[in-house]
Design a protein around this motif. Structure first.
Motif, PDB file in Angstrom:
ATOM      1  N   ASP A  62      -9.825 -13.500  22.531  1.00 11.03           N
ATOM      2  CA  ASP A  62     -10.722 -14.327  21.721  1.00 11.03           C
ATOM      3  C   ASP A  62     -10.381 -15.808  21.831  1.00 11.03           C
ATOM      4  O   ASP A  62     -11.275 -16.664  21.809  1.00 11.03           O
ATOM      5  CB  ASP A  62     -10.668 -13.885  20.261  1.00 11.03           C
ATOM      6  CG  ASP A  62     -11.332 -12.527  20.039  1.00 11.03           C
ATOM      7  OD1 ASP A  62     -12.178 -12.148  20.856  1.00 11.03           O
ATOM      8  OD2 ASP A  62     -10.982 -11.851  19.052  1.00 11.03           O
ATOM      9  N   ALA A  63      -9.085 -16.109  21.958  1.00  4.80           N
ATOM     10  CA  ALA A  63      -8.675 -17.500  22.133  1.00  4.80           C
ATOM     11  C   ALA A  63      -9.209 -18.052  23.448  1.00  4.80           C
ATOM     12  O   ALA A  63      -9.643 -19.206  23.529  1.00  4.80           O
ATOM     13  CB  ALA A  63      -7.153 -17.620  22.086  1.00  4.80           C
ATOM     14  N   ASN A  64      -9.198 -17.218  24.482  1.00  2.91           N
ATOM     15  CA  ASN A  64      -9.742 -17.644  25.774  1.00  2.91           C
ATOM     16  C   ASN A  64     -11.245 -17.915  25.676  1.00  2.91           C
ATOM     17  O   ASN A  64     -11.747 -18.890  26.250  1.00  2.91           O
ATOM     18  CB  ASN A  64      -9.483 -16.580  26.832  1.00  2.91           C
ATOM     19  CG  ASN A  64      -8.044 -16.542  27.300  1.00  2.91           C
ATOM     20  OD1 ASN A  64      -7.262 -17.454  27.020  1.00  2.91           O
ATOM     21  ND2 ASN A  64      -7.664 -15.477  27.993  1.00  2.91           N
ATOM     22  N   ARG A  65     -11.971 -17.069  24.954  1.00  2.76           N
ATOM     23  CA  ARG A  65     -13.412 -17.272  24.798  1.00  2.76           C
ATOM     24  C   ARG A  65     -13.687 -18.590  24.064  1.00  2.76           C
ATOM     25  O   ARG A  65     -14.642 -19.305  24.388  1.00  2.76           O
ATOM     26  CB  ARG A  65     -14.025 -16.102  24.027  1.00  2.76           C
ATOM     27  CG  ARG A  65     -14.209 -14.854  24.856  1.00  2.76           C
ATOM     28  CD  ARG A  65     -14.795 -13.713  24.034  1.00  2.76           C
ATOM     29  NE  ARG A  65     -16.055 -14.073  23.415  1.00  2.76           N
ATOM     30  CZ  ARG A  65     -17.233 -14.048  24.032  1.00  2.76           C
ATOM     31  NH1 ARG A  65     -17.296 -13.705  25.311  1.00  2.76           N
ATOM     32  NH2 ARG A  65     -18.349 -14.368  23.397  1.00  2.76           N
ATOM     33  N   LEU A  66     -12.849 -18.907  23.102  1.00  2.69           N
ATOM     34  CA  LEU A  66     -13.009 -20.159  22.375  1.00  2.69           C
ATOM     35  C   LEU A  66     -12.744 -21.347  23.299  1.00  2.69           C
ATOM     36  O   LEU A  66     -13.430 -22.374  23.240  1.00  2.69           O
ATOM     37  CB  LEU A  66     -12.061 -20.185  21.176  1.00  2.69           C
ATOM     38  CG  LEU A  66     -12.299 -21.255  20.112  1.00  2.69           C
ATOM     39  CD1 LEU A  66     -13.679 -21.129  19.493  1.00  2.69           C
ATOM     40  CD2 LEU A  66     -11.222 -21.150  19.029  1.00  2.69           C
ATOM     41  N   SER A  67     -11.752 -21.195  24.164  1.00  3.95           N
ATOM     42  CA  SER A  67     -11.453 -22.247  25.127  1.00  3.95           C
ATOM     43  C   SER A  67     -12.614 -22.446  26.098  1.00  3.95           C
ATOM     44  O   SER A  67     -12.957 -23.580  26.440  1.00  3.95           O
ATOM     45  CB  SER A  67     -10.170 -21.903  25.902  1.00  3.95           C
ATOM     46  OG  SER A  67      -9.056 -21.844  25.049  1.00  3.95           O
ATOM     47  N   VAL A  68     -13.219 -21.345  26.543  1.00  2.00           N
ATOM     48  CA  VAL A  68     -14.368 -21.436  27.439  1.00  2.00           C
ATOM     49  C   VAL A  68     -15.501 -22.201  26.767  1.00  2.00           C
ATOM     50  O   VAL A  68     -16.115 -23.092  27.372  1.00  2.00           O
ATOM     51  CB  VAL A  68     -14.844 -20.032  27.865  1.00  2.00           C
ATOM     52  CG1 VAL A  68     -16.219 -20.109  28.544  1.00  2.00           C
ATOM     53  CG2 VAL A  68     -13.832 -19.388  28.811  1.00  2.00           C
ATOM     54  N   ALA A  69     -15.778 -21.874  25.502  1.00  3.66           N
ATOM     55  CA  ALA A  69     -16.842 -22.574  24.779  1.00  3.66           C
ATOM     56  C   ALA A  69     -16.559 -24.067  24.689  1.00  3.66           C
ATOM     57  O   ALA A  69     -17.467 -24.900  24.806  1.00  3.66           O
ATOM     58  CB  ALA A  69     -17.009 -21.983  23.383  1.00  3.66           C
ATOM     59  N   THR A  70     -15.288 -24.420  24.493  1.00  2.00           N
ATOM     60  CA  THR A  70     -14.891 -25.824  24.415  1.00  2.00           C
ATOM     61  C   THR A  70     -15.176 -26.542  25.724  1.00  2.00           C
ATOM     62  O   THR A  70     -15.703 -27.655  25.749  1.00  2.00           O
ATOM     63  CB  THR A  70     -13.393 -25.935  24.065  1.00  2.00           C
ATOM     64  OG1 THR A  70     -13.124 -25.176  22.896  1.00  2.00           O
ATOM     65  CG2 THR A  70     -12.990 -27.381  23.836  1.00  2.00           C
ATOM     66  N   GLU A  71     -14.835 -25.895  26.833  1.00  2.00           N
ATOM     67  CA  GLU A  71     -15.047 -26.499  28.144  1.00  2.00           C
ATOM     68  C   GLU A  71     -16.534 -26.626  28.482  1.00  2.00           C
ATOM     69  O   GLU A  71     -16.965 -27.633  29.043  1.00  2.00           O
ATOM     70  CB  GLU A  71     -14.338 -25.666  29.220  1.00  2.00           C
ATOM     71  CG  GLU A  71     -12.827 -25.711  29.143  1.00  2.00           C
ATOM     72  CD  GLU A  71     -12.263 -27.089  29.405  1.00  2.00           C
ATOM     73  OE1 GLU A  71     -12.927 -27.890  30.081  1.00  2.00           O
ATOM     74  OE2 GLU A  71     -11.152 -27.359  28.935  1.00  2.00           O
ATOM     75  N   LEU A  72     -17.295 -25.596  28.142  1.00  2.00           N
ATOM     76  CA  LEU A  72     -18.723 -25.637  28.472  1.00  2.00           C
ATOM     77  C   LEU A  72     -19.443 -26.716  27.667  1.00  2.00           C
ATOM     78  O   LEU A  72     -20.368 -27.354  28.168  1.00  2.00           O
ATOM     79  CB  LEU A  72     -19.360 -24.270  28.227  1.00  2.00           C
ATOM     80  CG  LEU A  72     -18.835 -23.122  29.108  1.00  2.00           C
ATOM     81  CD1 LEU A  72     -19.585 -21.834  28.808  1.00  2.00           C
ATOM     82  CD2 LEU A  72     -18.926 -23.472  30.587  1.00  2.00           C
ATOM     83  N   GLN A  73     -19.012 -26.934  26.433  1.00  2.00           N
ATOM     84  CA  GLN A  73     -19.614 -28.020  25.667  1.00  2.00           C
ATOM     85  C   GLN A  73     -19.287 -29.369  26.307  1.00  2.00           C
ATOM     86  O   GLN A  73     -20.147 -30.257  26.378  1.00  2.00           O
ATOM     87  CB  GLN A  73     -19.124 -28.006  24.227  1.00  2.00           C
ATOM     88  CG  GLN A  73     -19.838 -29.051  23.355  1.00  2.00           C
ATOM     89  CD  GLN A  73     -19.408 -28.979  21.908  1.00  2.00           C
ATOM     90  OE1 GLN A  73     -18.265 -29.294  21.566  1.00  2.00           O
ATOM     91  NE2 GLN A  73     -20.325 -28.563  21.048  1.00  2.00           N
ATOM     92  N   ALA A  74     -18.049 -29.537  26.798  1.00  2.00           N
ATOM     93  CA  ALA A  74     -17.694 -30.781  27.489  1.00  2.00           C
ATOM     94  C   ALA A  74     -18.519 -30.952  28.758  1.00  2.00           C
ATOM     95  O   ALA A  74     -18.888 -32.076  29.125  1.00  2.00           O
ATOM     96  CB  ALA A  74     -16.198 -30.795  27.816  1.00  2.00           C
ATOM     97  N   ASP A  75     -18.832 -29.853  29.453  1.00  2.00           N
ATOM     98  CA  ASP A  75     -19.724 -29.928  30.612  1.00  2.00           C
ATOM     99  C   ASP A  75     -21.118 -30.376  30.199  1.00  2.00           C
ATOM    100  O   ASP A  75     -21.766 -31.170  30.887  1.00  2.00           O
ATOM    101  CB  ASP A  75     -19.809 -28.566  31.301  1.00  2.00           C
ATOM    102  CG  ASP A  75     -18.628 -28.273  32.196  1.00  2.00           C
ATOM    103  OD1 ASP A  75     -18.026 -29.221  32.717  1.00  2.00           O
ATOM    104  OD2 ASP A  75     -18.297 -27.089  32.378  1.00  2.00           O
ATOM    105  N   CYS A  76     -21.592 -29.845  29.070  1.00  2.00           N
ATOM    106  CA  CYS A  76     -22.908 -30.227  28.560  1.00  2.00           C
ATOM    107  C   CYS A  76     -22.929 -31.715  28.211  1.00  2.00           C
ATOM    108  O   CYS A  76     -23.896 -32.425  28.514  1.00  2.00           O
ATOM    109  CB  CYS A  76     -23.238 -29.375  27.341  1.00  2.00           C
ATOM    110  SG  CYS A  76     -24.949 -29.501  26.767  1.00  2.00           S
ATOM    111  N   TYR A  77     -21.855 -32.191  27.590  1.00  2.00           N
ATOM    112  CA  TYR A  77     -21.761 -33.610  27.264  1.00  2.00           C
ATOM    113  C   TYR A  77     -21.736 -34.461  28.534  1.00  2.00           C
ATOM    114  O   TYR A  77     -22.286 -35.571  28.559  1.00  2.00           O
ATOM    115  CB  TYR A  77     -20.521 -33.881  26.428  1.00  2.00           C
ATOM    116  CG  TYR A  77     -20.602 -33.389  24.995  1.00  2.00           C
ATOM    117  CD1 TYR A  77     -21.809 -32.975  24.424  1.00  2.00           C
ATOM    118  CD2 TYR A  77     -19.466 -33.333  24.180  1.00  2.00           C
ATOM    119  CE1 TYR A  77     -21.887 -32.529  23.115  1.00  2.00           C
ATOM    120  CE2 TYR A  77     -19.537 -32.892  22.861  1.00  2.00           C
ATOM    121  CZ  TYR A  77     -20.744 -32.493  22.340  1.00  2.00           C
ATOM    122  OH  TYR A  77     -20.805 -32.052  21.044  1.00  2.00           O
TER     123      TYR A  77
END
Length: 283
Positions: free
Chosen positions: A188-203
């Motif tokens: 679950d921690a990895n999934r949260l990290s993925v979401a963090t990275e994908l939002q930075a990609d969106c930004y």
């Protein structure tokens, strides 16, 4: 990307000619542990596919920068200035917050940050402790030569992605993620990290759209370069390049397809509200 002769940022600190001791200060065991923890979602471990990178000279040895290094430094400065101008408008308009510029540190081989010591093999990263992006510009050479992702706008995407983490820090997303990850299991921690990275990609996609509209500096093929770079730093791409099995539960940054999708989502919409990767991934 047209960048030569344009305004550069005053927030760039160039440590590349200072030697490893001045830049790194000695990592130590604690520093290594800290940077590994931070690296889950602030940097990319590229050591399995590129091996050891140039350490930038012997400890304490200073050197003159090459003409190529000086030019890359100017490029980074211009891109950072563009992100400053874009987010100074976007963040107040869309989040009701004043944008505060991050710093950007250029280094060779190894560096010391408020998040601990780091080597170039970790890739570019953002440290929320001192609000600075750290970049060994040899990473651009690795992108072009080892990852098939060269080009000015591909490199600009990398900087814009790390600045995206700074935006997350300003909005409180990073502190919330840190708190949640400490209470979750690895998957679950990895999934949260993925979401963090994908939002930075969106930004980063939002920045690319604004850069195109405000500065008119994006040329034909530039967006394709950024999308190609997003794929090159996907977890599945890096695992395959390292000769490892692709294990989605071990992803910390997102697949190539996910990273491309979220960059394009930011570019198409230009809206921070469309960058809620946490809701989209069920976090």
């Amino acid at each position: 990307m047209e960048w030569r002769g344009r305004r550069g940022s005053r927030n760039v600190e160039d440590r590349r000619g200072m030697g490893r001791a001045a830049g790194a200060g000695g990592m130590g065991v604690v520093g290594v542990l800290v940077v590994l923890a931070v690296g889950y979602f602030f940097g990319i471990d590229i050591s399995p596919i590129v091996g050891a990178l140039d350490e930038g000279g012997a400890p304490g040895e200073s050197r003159e920068l090459t003409q190529e290094e000086r030019e890359i430094g100017q490029f980074v400065s211009v891109v950072l200035a563009d992100t400053e101008e874009v987010w100074a408008g976007v963040l107040p308009d869309q989040a009701g917050m004043r944008y505060q510029d991050p710093g950007l540190v250029l280094f060779s081989g190894a560096v010391q940050s408020a998040c601990g010591g780091a080597s170039a093999a970790m890739g570019p990263f953002y440290c929320p402790g001192d609000r600075k992006v750290y970049l060994d510009t040899d990473f651009f050479r690795v992108m072009a030569g080892k990852m098939g992702a060269g080009g000015d706008f591909a490199y600009a995407y990398v900087i814009a992605h790390e600045v995206g983490h700074h935006v997350q820090n300003l909005t409180g997303t990073l502190s919330e993620v840190n708190g949640l990850r400490a209470r979750l299991g690895e998957r679950d921690a990895n999934r949260l990290s993925v979401a963090t990275e994908l939002q930075a990609d969106c930004y980063a996609g939002i920045w690319a759209r604004q850069a195109s509209e405000q500065f008119g500096t994006i040329e034909e093929g530039d967006i394709d370069e950024a999308i190609n770079a997003a794929a090159a730093v996907g977890d599945d791409t890096l695992m395959e390049s390292a000769g490892r099995a692709v294990v989605p539960d071990a992803f910390t940054h997102g697949s190539a397809a996910e990273r491309q999708t979220w960059f394009k989502r930011g570019f198409a919409s230009g809206q921070m509200a469309q960058c809620d990767s946490f809701a989209a991934l069920g976090n």
